[in-house]
Design a protein around this motif. Structure first.
Motif, PDB file in Angstrom:
ATOM      1  N   ASP A  64      -6.049  -1.046  -4.695  1.00  0.00           N
ATOM      2  CA  ASP A  64      -5.453  -1.683  -3.519  1.00  0.00           C
ATOM      3  C   ASP A  64      -6.447  -2.699  -2.952  1.00  0.00           C
ATOM      4  O   ASP A  64      -7.447  -2.315  -2.341  1.00  0.00           O
ATOM      5  CB  ASP A  64      -5.103  -0.610  -2.478  1.00  0.00           C
ATOM      6  CG  ASP A  64      -4.219  -1.166  -1.355  1.00  0.00           C
ATOM      7  OD1 ASP A  64      -4.132  -2.395  -1.220  1.00  0.00           O
ATOM      8  OD2 ASP A  64      -3.640  -0.351  -0.616  1.00  0.00           O
ATOM      9  N   GLU A  65      -6.180  -3.954  -3.155  1.00  0.00           N
ATOM     10  CA  GLU A  65      -7.023  -5.056  -2.676  1.00  0.00           C
ATOM     11  C   GLU A  65      -8.509  -4.847  -2.971  1.00  0.00           C
ATOM     12  O   GLU A  65      -9.346  -4.786  -2.063  1.00  0.00           O
ATOM     13  CB  GLU A  65      -6.820  -5.254  -1.164  1.00  0.00           C
ATOM     14  CG  GLU A  65      -5.381  -5.604  -0.812  1.00  0.00           C
ATOM     15  CD  GLU A  65      -5.238  -6.053   0.641  1.00  0.00           C
ATOM     16  OE1 GLU A  65      -6.223  -6.558   1.207  1.00  0.00           O
ATOM     17  OE2 GLU A  65      -4.137  -5.920   1.186  1.00  0.00           O
TER      18      GLU A  65
ATOM     19  N   GLN B  68      -8.151   0.634  -0.473  1.00  0.00           N
ATOM     20  CA  GLN B  68      -8.623  -0.619   0.130  1.00  0.00           C
ATOM     21  C   GLN B  68      -9.837  -0.368   1.023  1.00  0.00           C
ATOM     22  O   GLN B  68     -10.797  -1.128   1.009  1.00  0.00           O
ATOM     23  CB  GLN B  68      -7.479  -1.212   0.950  1.00  0.00           C
ATOM     24  CG  GLN B  68      -7.819  -2.545   1.551  1.00  0.00           C
ATOM     25  CD  GLN B  68      -6.669  -3.074   2.393  1.00  0.00           C
ATOM     26  OE1 GLN B  68      -5.576  -2.505   2.407  1.00  0.00           O
ATOM     27  NE2 GLN B  68      -6.920  -4.145   3.089  1.00  0.00           N
TER      28      GLN B  68
ATOM     29  N   SER C 187       0.838  -1.208   0.000  1.00  0.00           N
ATOM     30  CA  SER C 187       0.000   0.000   0.000  1.00  0.00           C
ATOM     31  C   SER C 187       0.870   1.255   0.000  1.00  0.00           C
ATOM     32  O   SER C 187       0.515   2.260  -0.632  1.00  0.00           O
ATOM     33  CB  SER C 187      -0.923   0.007   1.225  1.00  0.00           C
ATOM     34  OG  SER C 187      -1.835  -1.057   1.148  1.00  0.00           O
TER      35      SER C 187
HETATM   36 MG    MG Z   1      -1.971  -2.841   2.221  1.00  0.00          MG
END
Ligand code: MG
Ligand code: ADP
Length: 254
Positions: free
Chosen positions: A161-162, A84, A43
């Motif tokens: 991000d994810e 995320q 991240s």
């Molecule tokens: Mg992360």
């Protein structure tokens, strides 16, 4: 599309860098996945790529120009990021939220802004819910709204991000299929952080593996996702199988 050269990044006051001498490219029109255990710096790397964090060493070039030289607005027309975690919003509708993605283009052309918002809402299959409030949507639908907000920026490079972490399996696959479609049909360059290695195999043209802030592997999914690398990265033993139609999947051994 993007080039990262010998990137090193420290948080202020910490002795160890979080990212150590990382170099790779995000090729135009391709899907690049970043993998690595929790805390490996994924991240943080993304926040460097989008200009939010300034690395102490190294360079990040977006279309050949250092990311630090772009104004916020200009950068946002080339690069969008889906985070995320998202704030839980209640007093805002889907359309209002997605419209904030048009901020980098100003308000001079409201007709065009509306057109783009409608177009991206269709792409993520939410046009029928455009007047709903955010808190009236399921988690999967909310995630698609944030994606639509990023797409409304009309980026060439999309960082996620994810994007599947908090979704159930159906919505995970739906999200990945949608990203694949945007990549194939619109030529969108995508770089995403994923945890599910079978999904990484399925979707990626290139994979970058981070561990303790270092890049430990880079290559095609088949090159990077070997039993040996998986054990080094995640300290688990695994077997990699092929189905009769050639799809590969990873089984972790208890
Ligand atoms: Mg992360
Ligand atoms: P990942 O996304 O791979 O899980 P992160 O990039 O979030 O990893 O974190 C990498 C390392 O940097 C971790 O050790 C984490 O504790 C540290 N870290 C992350 N954000 C901050 C911050 N704002 N300040 C100080 N340390 C941080």
């Amino acid at each position: 599309m993007m080039e990262v050269r010998q990137l090193t990044f420290f948080f202020r006051g910490q002795s160890e860098p979080v990212l150590k001498n990382i170099s790779f490219e995000i090729p135009e029109g391709k899907i690049t996945s970043i993998i690595g255990p929790n805390g490996s710096g994924k991240s943080t790397l993304f926040r460097c790529l989008n200009g939010q964090y300034k690395p102490q060493k190294g360079e990040i070039l977006l279309k050949g120009i250092p990311i630090s030289r772009y104004s916020g607005k200009k950068r946002a027309r080339h690069l969008a990021m889906v985070y995320q975690k998202h704030p839980q919003l209640s007093g805002i509708t889907v359309r209002e939220l997605v419209t904030t993605g048009r901020t980098p283009y100003g308000k001079e052309n409201p007709r065009k802004n509306e057109e783009v918002v409608d177009e991206v809402l269709k792409q993520v299959d939410l046009i029928h819910l455009k007047d709903r409030y955010m808190n009236q949507l399921s988690g999967g639908q909310q995630q698609r709204v944030w994606l639509a907000q990023a797409l409304a920026q009309e980026p060439e490079l999309l960082l996620l991000d994810e994007p599947t972490t908090y979704l159930d399996i159906e919505y995970q696959l739906e999200m990945l299929k949608l990203l694949k479609k945007l990549n194939e049909e619109k030529g969108l360059t995508i770089c995403l952080i994923l945890h599910d290695l079978t999904q990484v195999l399925e979707i990626s043209d290139q994979v970058i593996a981070l561990k303790d802030g270092e890049m430990v592997a880079k290559g095609t999914a088949h090159e990077v996702l070997t039993k040996e690398n998986i054990e080094e990265l995640f300290r688990v033993k695994s077997e990699i199988f092929s189905t009769t139609n050639g799809q590969k999947f990873i089984h972790y051994l208890f």
